[in-house]
Enzyme design. Sequence first.
Site, mmCIF file in Angstrom:
data_model
loop_
_atom_site.group_PDB
_atom_site.id
_atom_site.type_symbol
_atom_site.label_atom_id
_atom_site.label_comp_id
_atom_site.label_asym_id
_atom_site.label_seq_id
_atom_site.Cartn_x
_atom_site.Cartn_y
_atom_site.Cartn_z
ATOM 1 C CG ASP A 67 -0.395 -0.627 2.466
ATOM 2 O OD1 ASP A 67 0.840 -0.667 2.600
ATOM 3 O OD2 ASP A 67 -1.166 -1.057 3.327
ATOM 4 C CG ASN A 135 -9.726 -2.832 12.007
ATOM 5 O OD1 ASN A 135 -8.731 -3.358 11.541
ATOM 6 N ND2 ASN A 135 -10.252 -1.729 11.509
ATOM 7 C CG HIS A 137 -6.385 -3.074 9.021
ATOM 8 N ND1 HIS A 137 -6.601 -1.969 9.810
ATOM 9 C CD2 HIS A 137 -5.026 -3.187 8.949
ATOM 10 C CE1 HIS A 137 -5.445 -1.451 10.178
ATOM 11 N NE2 HIS A 137 -4.470 -2.172 9.677
ATOM 12 C CD GLU A 142 -9.189 -0.271 8.017
ATOM 13 O OE1 GLU A 142 -9.556 -0.993 8.966
ATOM 14 O OE2 GLU A 142 -8.125 0.375 8.032
HETATM 15 C C1 F6R Z 1 1.246 -1.882 6.320
HETATM 16 C C2 F6R Z 1 -0.108 -2.386 6.349
HETATM 17 C C3 F6R Z 1 -0.951 -2.452 7.581
HETATM 18 C C4 F6R Z 1 -0.198 -2.920 8.827
HETATM 19 C C5 F6R Z 1 -1.133 -3.035 10.037
HETATM 20 C C6 F6R Z 1 -0.361 -3.331 11.313
HETATM 21 O O1 F6R Z 1 1.785 -1.880 5.021
HETATM 22 O O2 F6R Z 1 -0.570 -2.723 5.297
HETATM 23 O O3 F6R Z 1 -2.045 -3.307 7.344
HETATM 24 O O4 F6R Z 1 0.407 -4.153 8.586
HETATM 25 O O5 F6R Z 1 -1.852 -1.844 10.204
HETATM 26 O O6 F6R Z 1 0.422 -2.205 11.618
HETATM 27 P P1 F6R Z 1 1.588 -2.270 12.699
HETATM 28 O O7 F6R Z 1 2.611 -3.225 12.187
HETATM 29 O O8 F6R Z 1 2.138 -0.868 12.747
HETATM 30 O O9 F6R Z 1 0.969 -2.725 13.977
#
Ligand code: F6R
Length: 241
Positions: A67, A135, A137, A142
């Site tokens: 992303d 959540n 995701h 989401e």
């Molecule tokens: C990052 C991504 C997000 C994270 C997720 C967990 O490229 O796509 O889905 O993997 O939000 O974030 P952290 O690792 O900061 O807890």
Amino acid sequence: MDIRIFETSEELDQYAAEIFRKLINEKPNAVLGLATGSTPVGIYAKMVEDYNHKKVSFSGVTTYNLDEYVGLTPDNDQSYAYYMNKNLFSHVDIPAIQTHLPDGMAEDPQEECVRYEAMINACPADIQLLGLGHNGHIAFNEPDEHLSAGTHVVQLKEETLEANARFFASIDEVPKQAYTMGIGSILKANTILLVVRGSDKAHIVKEALTGPITTQVPASLLQTHPRVTVLLDREAGRMLG
Ligand code: F6R
């Protein structure tokens, strides 16, 4: 699903880096699907260490990130391109041309989604690294009634904008949209490596891995993939039987 629980974050990072090292040594032109966020930072540090110790070379590797924010240039320190350069790309021998993220500055976002998805289709990842949101995701997919299969633009929720505001001079500068691979793009990878740390994610780990498959927990769709490895620290794994 191969679920492994580690006593320390260090052991987890070591194990994950070893998976990448073995893959790249067996297949020097491996395609890696990469993630940002706090979860992979230690893993990338170990990969850099392996490179410095000449245990692996990234010269033939191609990467695709999950992303990117719409409207941020790669030199903006909040962009995922900046994060990848800072944590991995600038420390190893991967040619910049072999690293790919959605182009945050693309003029036509819809065209950019089509372009990115076509690249993933032409060159599916040997391994896709994923973190997990509180959540459920994965990438920017989401919880919702419907999920998109391919790369698409998401409208970031108000709470995400507020949470991100601390990184910017004002809330108006916070990107309101992001590009993300869809669930279908992610599931195209040959192998998936889901990494989760911390007791605050123990509940969602249990739900995603052992609960019903539902779009309300996007990571639960990983249960449909034949080759998923899950690496957890002790805290994140504490609710698994
Ligand atoms: C990052 C991504 C997000 C994270 C997720 C967990 O490229 O796509 O889905 O993997 O939000 O974030 P952290 O690792 O900061 O807890």
